[in-house]
Design a protein around this motif. Structure first.
Motif, mmCIF file in Angstrom:
data_model
loop_
_atom_site.group_PDB
_atom_site.id
_atom_site.type_symbol
_atom_site.label_atom_id
_atom_site.label_comp_id
_atom_site.label_asym_id
_atom_site.label_seq_id
_atom_site.Cartn_x
_atom_site.Cartn_y
_atom_site.Cartn_z
ATOM 1 N N LEU A 844 0.816 -1.216 0.000
ATOM 2 C CA LEU A 844 0.000 0.000 0.000
ATOM 3 C C LEU A 844 0.852 1.269 0.000
ATOM 4 C CD1 LEU A 844 -2.946 1.108 0.231
ATOM 5 C CD2 LEU A 844 -2.504 1.272 2.692
ATOM 6 N N PHE A 845 1.961 1.236 0.706
ATOM 7 C CA PHE A 845 2.792 2.444 0.845
ATOM 8 C C PHE A 845 3.586 2.755 -0.420
ATOM 9 C CE2 PHE A 845 2.080 0.850 5.141
ATOM 10 C CZ PHE A 845 1.596 1.989 5.763
ATOM 11 N N PHE A 846 3.492 1.877 -1.414
ATOM 12 C CA PHE A 846 4.262 2.074 -2.647
ATOM 13 C C PHE A 846 3.376 2.009 -3.887
ATOM 14 C CE2 PHE A 846 6.747 0.011 0.664
ATOM 15 C CZ PHE A 846 7.801 0.899 0.815
ATOM 16 N N MET A 847 2.079 2.204 -3.701
ATOM 17 C CA MET A 847 1.150 2.103 -4.826
ATOM 18 C C MET A 847 1.411 3.156 -5.904
ATOM 19 S SD MET A 847 -0.925 -0.442 -4.729
ATOM 20 C CE MET A 847 -0.862 -1.817 -3.581
ATOM 21 N N ASP A 848 2.067 4.242 -5.533
ATOM 22 C CA ASP A 848 2.375 5.262 -6.535
ATOM 23 C C ASP A 848 3.369 4.771 -7.575
ATOM 24 O OD1 ASP A 848 4.208 5.217 -4.361
ATOM 25 O OD2 ASP A 848 5.035 7.138 -5.035
ATOM 26 N N LYS A 849 4.037 3.663 -7.290
ATOM 27 C CA LYS A 849 5.017 3.119 -8.231
ATOM 28 C C LYS A 849 4.376 2.191 -9.273
ATOM 29 C CE LYS A 849 8.268 4.955 -5.634
ATOM 30 N NZ LYS A 849 8.931 6.221 -6.073
ATOM 31 N N VAL A 850 3.105 1.856 -9.094
ATOM 32 C CA VAL A 850 2.462 0.845 -9.927
ATOM 33 C C VAL A 850 2.173 1.399 -11.325
ATOM 34 C CG1 VAL A 850 0.394 -0.574 -10.228
ATOM 35 C CG2 VAL A 850 1.440 -0.355 -7.958
ATOM 36 N N THR A 851 2.536 0.635 -12.344
ATOM 37 C CA THR A 851 2.165 0.942 -13.726
ATOM 38 C C THR A 851 1.388 -0.206 -14.363
ATOM 39 O OG1 THR A 851 4.257 0.056 -14.577
ATOM 40 C CG2 THR A 851 4.190 2.415 -14.027
ATOM 41 N N THR A 852 1.283 -1.323 -13.668
ATOM 42 C CA THR A 852 0.668 -2.534 -14.211
ATOM 43 C C THR A 852 -0.840 -2.523 -14.004
ATOM 44 O OG1 THR A 852 2.672 -3.775 -13.633
ATOM 45 C CG2 THR A 852 0.697 -5.067 -14.124
ATOM 46 N N GLY A 870 -8.448 -5.449 0.263
ATOM 47 C CA GLY A 870 -8.667 -5.234 -1.165
ATOM 48 C C GLY A 870 -9.182 -3.837 -1.447
ATOM 49 N N ILE A 871 -10.025 -3.339 -0.525
ATOM 50 C CA ILE A 871 -10.554 -1.976 -0.693
ATOM 51 C C ILE A 871 -9.431 -0.952 -0.569
ATOM 52 C CG2 ILE A 871 -12.069 -0.242 0.330
ATOM 53 C CD1 ILE A 871 -13.918 -2.563 1.158
ATOM 54 N N GLU A 872 -8.520 -1.149 0.395
ATOM 55 C CA GLU A 872 -7.387 -0.234 0.553
ATOM 56 C C GLU A 872 -6.557 -0.175 -0.727
ATOM 57 O OE1 GLU A 872 -4.996 -0.186 4.109
ATOM 58 O OE2 GLU A 872 -6.544 -1.251 5.243
ATOM 59 N N MET A 873 -6.350 -1.336 -1.338
ATOM 60 C CA MET A 873 -5.564 -1.368 -2.567
ATOM 61 C C MET A 873 -6.308 -0.664 -3.701
ATOM 62 S SD MET A 873 -3.977 -4.678 -4.545
ATOM 63 C CE MET A 873 -2.926 -4.477 -5.986
#
Length: 945
Positions: A844-852, A870-873
């Protein structure tokens, strides 16, 4: 000549490839017809074998065959098959047609209007079949020969409480001839003589029970609301003399009916208190054939029952083998709710207290179990004494199979340790001997974290100490504990344990039949330890460890529940199963425990062997054999070197593009040796590029030779479907280090995919990952650390270990703290000891890195991982404007249970990966979702412009 052979071989390969290319892939419409085998059973003599074959959706069939694979009987819609002990009659329930039941559900028919089962009786000698029904259920004696009892709804006779005998053949419930239902029907218990076809009708019968030896049928009658005819009570029907006797009078609840081994004494529990009584008052009744009626043996006023305790109606009643002792359960009399209170005027509140033994959530989950909880006691028929054996401070009693011996064992967990189960993985226990003669207790082991196992003759107690990783034995007569495995240079604790908790043992292999020793497993081999501590032999001579072959004793449960199945016969060859850690092959060895160097390999092959059963003398065996290509059909064998195939239930597989499985090995960036399974389509072409999906959890390579049935997924990846449809699937093993589970996923999954991407036939721009639960967490972590994946699917992921740490596993009510400190999450520290570790491993703390692009499945009735993870994600990625979808199957669990949901998610997974890995048009649910107002009207599975 050599050139001709090569050309011919090449032509064969081309022809085979051409044939494979012509085969269609598995579609969603193929699943329902895929069949499976269940309830396979060998007759005591081994002369017959029977089993059921069930499609995933539709009507099953039951078959009876002989050793030569001759089909003796086939029952369409057969279920719950049973062969009589003398092997003359074969019985099977006959289910209604699947379509009929489905139609009745659609019409919302009441339970008593639903299509009913019937019962088929096949005479193996005469080949005649009789159909009995419709029925509500049926029973036979454990050692059945001549009788079956079943319940029916029949027209009420003019004289209600008579025993009617008839030789007429009951109607076949499977025939649907239309007739008008009678004005009134009544429940009747029918006793059917398999040989003569005579029936005895026992009207108003409710519960019923055969003794093991098929001498008596016991049944209760409810009676009318106003029982003016004095019908209600418990009856015994003598099957030999054809006589009926009422042994207990009055309306009530009769349960836990049991006979001693010789069927000479009968006991049961009965509550005859008024129907509206708030507290049930069960009494134990005793009947033998020298008396006319059953007499109260034990009630709440009996000597020996603690004050404010009573007889538990929820506990089983059981005799010792010699019939001299009766084991029963006692319980505190429960508090009674004040029914005069007006419910809507009072608060409904749970009070959580920090000194409670268990969390309130656990207490609430276990309310029913706690209310039914009982505590072991014993009644001695000779001394006529009742002795409580344990109370609320102790666990359940462990006795031998005969229960003739004086000693049993129990355990006690301190309050401090009970509270600590919130964050610990297992709790230390004090182990006690309990005398079944006088109830005295003796502490024999304090604070044992591990196992305590009573020997079959109740002369020793084996201890496995997880803190030391050693076995020891306590001799009950000498009152001495003797070390057994200490000083040996191999580990008897799980060598592969990579969780930050103590490793458990590999288990006991069996007990020596002379009562002087025990056999135990290490990782590979089998050891013998004498109870005096003087003999310590590796009976497999280190062969397993030397060759990296895991050897395990194969034990078969005896049909006689009094005979311990794990006492090893040293005079006959003992069957061992084998698993080769290097090749992943499975097989069988045998060994004669009375001879040195007698270990012999029977077979090791590129198969998995499962569901192994035997006849009474272990002279013939049935099992399934499988690998990725070979469906686990049923085989018979006598020597495990030759196999007689009994079934071929999925021949349609050859009509579909299937696949292959192979072991892949590589070295990770940190230099670790790594393994995984690569699945390829049957029509694989090395000059073609394929999309690839990695599916993972922890380790999978031990299942290299497992079959993967094409069935709608409970939320995992259906490997056979995707391989058939032109994907490569990769299942890497993952090895962990405490504190860094996320890094382990990177180390093994990413490096394995990069290793495969070196092959020209892997499209490295079309790689994806899929995982469920722990695998789902790893998917969520990986997409925050790399952009190498074109798509990801995560099921029930933990994405925030800080919030999940304080969460609850709702199915059990347990805190999740142990999960992170000691178990699968492998952090090895509390949140307060190392909060940075929790954050580092929280995607969760690194979701800004997601491109997929990522699809999440998390259901609102998940009992393992709180669905707010799942809701947090989802909400994090949604705010960051990352492509994300969340599927919540309403009311379903951690892994999907409902078949319609499994079918749905299978279609959506296929559409998701087809779009992102194959470039197919996106389905509507991917493009625009489904609004709440359209829920149940549209499903978004269509592909529209």
């Amino acid at each position: 000549m050599k050139e001709k052979f090569t050309s011919a071989a090449l032509l064969l390969l081309i022809a085979a490839a051409s044939q494979a290319q012509q085969k269609p892939p598995i579609g969603h419409d193929a699943f329902d017809s895929w069949k499976s085998i269940s309830t396979q059973t060998l007759s005591p003599s081994g002369k017959y074998i029977y089993y059921s074959i069930s499609p995933q959706e539709g009507d099953a069939v039951t078959e009876l065959k002989d050793q030569q694979n001759n089909l003796l009987y086939r029952r369409e819609r057969g279920a719950m098959p049973r062969l009589t002990q003398d092997e003359k009659f074969f019985l099977s329930s006959v289910k209604p047609y699947f379509k009929e039941t489905r139609e009745a559900k659609i019409k919302k028919k009441k339970p008593d209007e639903m299509p009913k089962d019937s019962l088929a009786v096949f005479n193996i000698v005469t080949k005649e079949t009789i159909n009995l029904g419709p029925i509500k259920g049926w029973k036979t004696a454990r050692l059945s020969k001549s009788f079956v009892a079943y319940q029916q709804e029949l027209d009420l006779p003019s004289k209600q409480d008579t025993t009617t005998k008839t030789a007429d053949k009951p109607a076949d419930s499977t025939k649907t001839a239309a007739r008008k239902a009678p004005a009134k029907k009544e429940s009747v218990l029918i006793l059917y003589n398999l040989a003569t076809k005579d029936t005895v009708q026992l009207w108003k019968a409710d519960t019923y029970y055969f003794d093991d030896n098929e001498k008596y049928l016991v049944f209760s009658k409810k009676g009318a609301d106003k029982d003016t005819t004095n019908i209600a009570g418990l009856y015994v029907y003598d099957l030999n003399n054809k006589t009926q006797k009422k042994i207990s009078n009055g309306k009530g609840t009769y349960k836990n009916i049991n006979f001693d081994d010789l069927s000479q004494r009968l006991v049961f529990a009965a509550d005859k208190s008024p129907e509206k009584a708030l507290t049930k008052d069960f009494k134990i009744y005793n009947f033998n054939w020298q008396t006319d009626t059953a007499h109260i043996l034990i009630d709440k006023n009996s000597n020996g029952i603690p004050s404010n305790w009573y007889v538990s109606g929820d506990a089983n009643l059981s005799f010792s083998a010699d019939g001299k002792k009766l084991f029963l359960g006692l319980a505190p009399i429960p508090k009674v709710k004040d029914t005069t209170l007006v419910e809507f005027e009072h608060a409904k509140v749970d009070i959580w207290h920090w000194q409670d033994d268990y969390l309130m959530t656990q207490q609430l989950v276990n309310v029913g179990r706690e209310r039914a909880r009982s505590f072991d006691a014993v009644y001695n028929f000779q001394s006529q004494k009742l002795i409580p054996l344990v109370d609320e401070d102790y666990g359940r009693l462990s006795t031998t199979t005969t229960s003739n011996e004086e000693w049993a064992i129990t355990s006690r967990i301190s309050k401090e340790n009970r509270i600590a189960t919130q964050w610990s993985y297992g709790a230390p226990q004090d182990i006690f001997l309990v005398s079944t003669i006088n109830g005295s207790k003796k502490l024999i082991k304090e604070n044992l974290l591990g196992q305590a196992i009573l020997s079959p003759k109740s002369e020793q107690v084996m201890f496995f100490d997880m803190e030391k990783g050693t076995w020891s034995v306590y001799n009950i007569n000498s009152q001495q504990e003797i070390p057994l495995s200490q000083g040996i240079n191999v580990s008897f604790a799980n060598e592969e344990n990579d969780m930050p908790t103590l490793a458990n043992s590999y288990g006991i292999a069996g007990w020596a039949e002379d009562g002087k020793g025990v056999y135990v497993h290490d990782r590979y081999d089998i050891w013998y330890f004498s109870f005096d501590g003087k003999t310590k032999n590796n009976v497999t001579n280190g062969f397993g460890r030397e060759n990296k072959i895991v050897l395990r004793t194969q034990l078969f449960r005896n049909t006689d529940p009094r005979v311990p199945f794990n006492v090893l016969n040293t005079k006959k060859p003992l069957l061992l199963t084998s698993f080769n850690e290097l090749t992943k092959e499975n097989g069988f060895f045998n060994i004669n425990l009375s001879k040195k160097n007698s270990l012999k390999e029977i077979i090791q092959s590129k198969n998995s062997y499962k569901r192994l059963i035997s006849n009474e003398k272990n002279s013939i065996f049935a099992l399934t054999r499988e690998n990725y290509v070979e469906y686990p059909d049923l085989y018979l064998t006598k020597d495990f070197s030759t196999f007689n195939k009994l079934t071929d239930i999925n021949p349609q597989q050859k009509n579909y593009n299937w696949g292959t499985a192979e072991l892949v090995k590589w070295t990770t960036p940190k230099g670790y040796a790594a393994e995984g399974i690569l699945y390829k389509p049957e029509d694989f072409e090395p000059n073609k590029k394929y999309p690839i999906i990695a599916y993972f959890y922890e380790t999978h390579t031990e299942g290299l030779y497992n079959y993967h049935e094409p069935a709608p997924t409970p939320s995992r990846l259906m490997i056979s479907y995707f391989v058939s449809n032109g994907y490569l699937v990769f299942s890497p093993d993952i090895r962990y280090q405490t504190g860094y589970p996320g890094q382990a996923a990177e180390e093994y999954i990413n490096s394995g995919m990069k290793y495969l991407a070196q092959n020209a036939w892997v499209d490295e721009t079309k790689m994806a990952i899929q995982g469920q639960s722990w695998g789902g967490y790893q998917v969520a972590h990986l997409i925050t650390r790399t952009n190498m994946y074109a798509a990801a699917w995560t099921g029930a992921p933990v994405v925030n270990m800080t919030s999940a740490y304080g969460g609850i596993r709702w199915q059990s009510g347990m805190s999740r703290q142990f999960q992170y400190e000691k178990s699968q999450s492998r952090l090895g520290a509390t949140l307060w000891e190392n909060r940075d570790l929790y954050i580092e491993n929280s995607p969760l703390f690194f979701m800004d890195k997601v491109t997929t692009p990522v699809a999440i499945m998390h259901n609102d009735n998940d009992g393992a991982v709180p669905w707010y993870q799942g809701i947090e994600m989802f909400t994090a990625l949604r705010r960051l404007q990352k492509p994300v979808w969340l599927l919540n199957y309403n009311g379903d669990d951690h892994n999907l249970i409902q078949r319609q949901n499994r079918k749905d998610i299978q279609k959506r997974q296929a559409q998701f990966f087809d779009h992102f890995l194959k470039g197919k048009p996106a389905a509507d649910w991917i493009k625009k979702g489904i609004k709440a107002v359209d829920k149940g009207i549209e499903w978004g599975l269509e592909i529209t412009d």
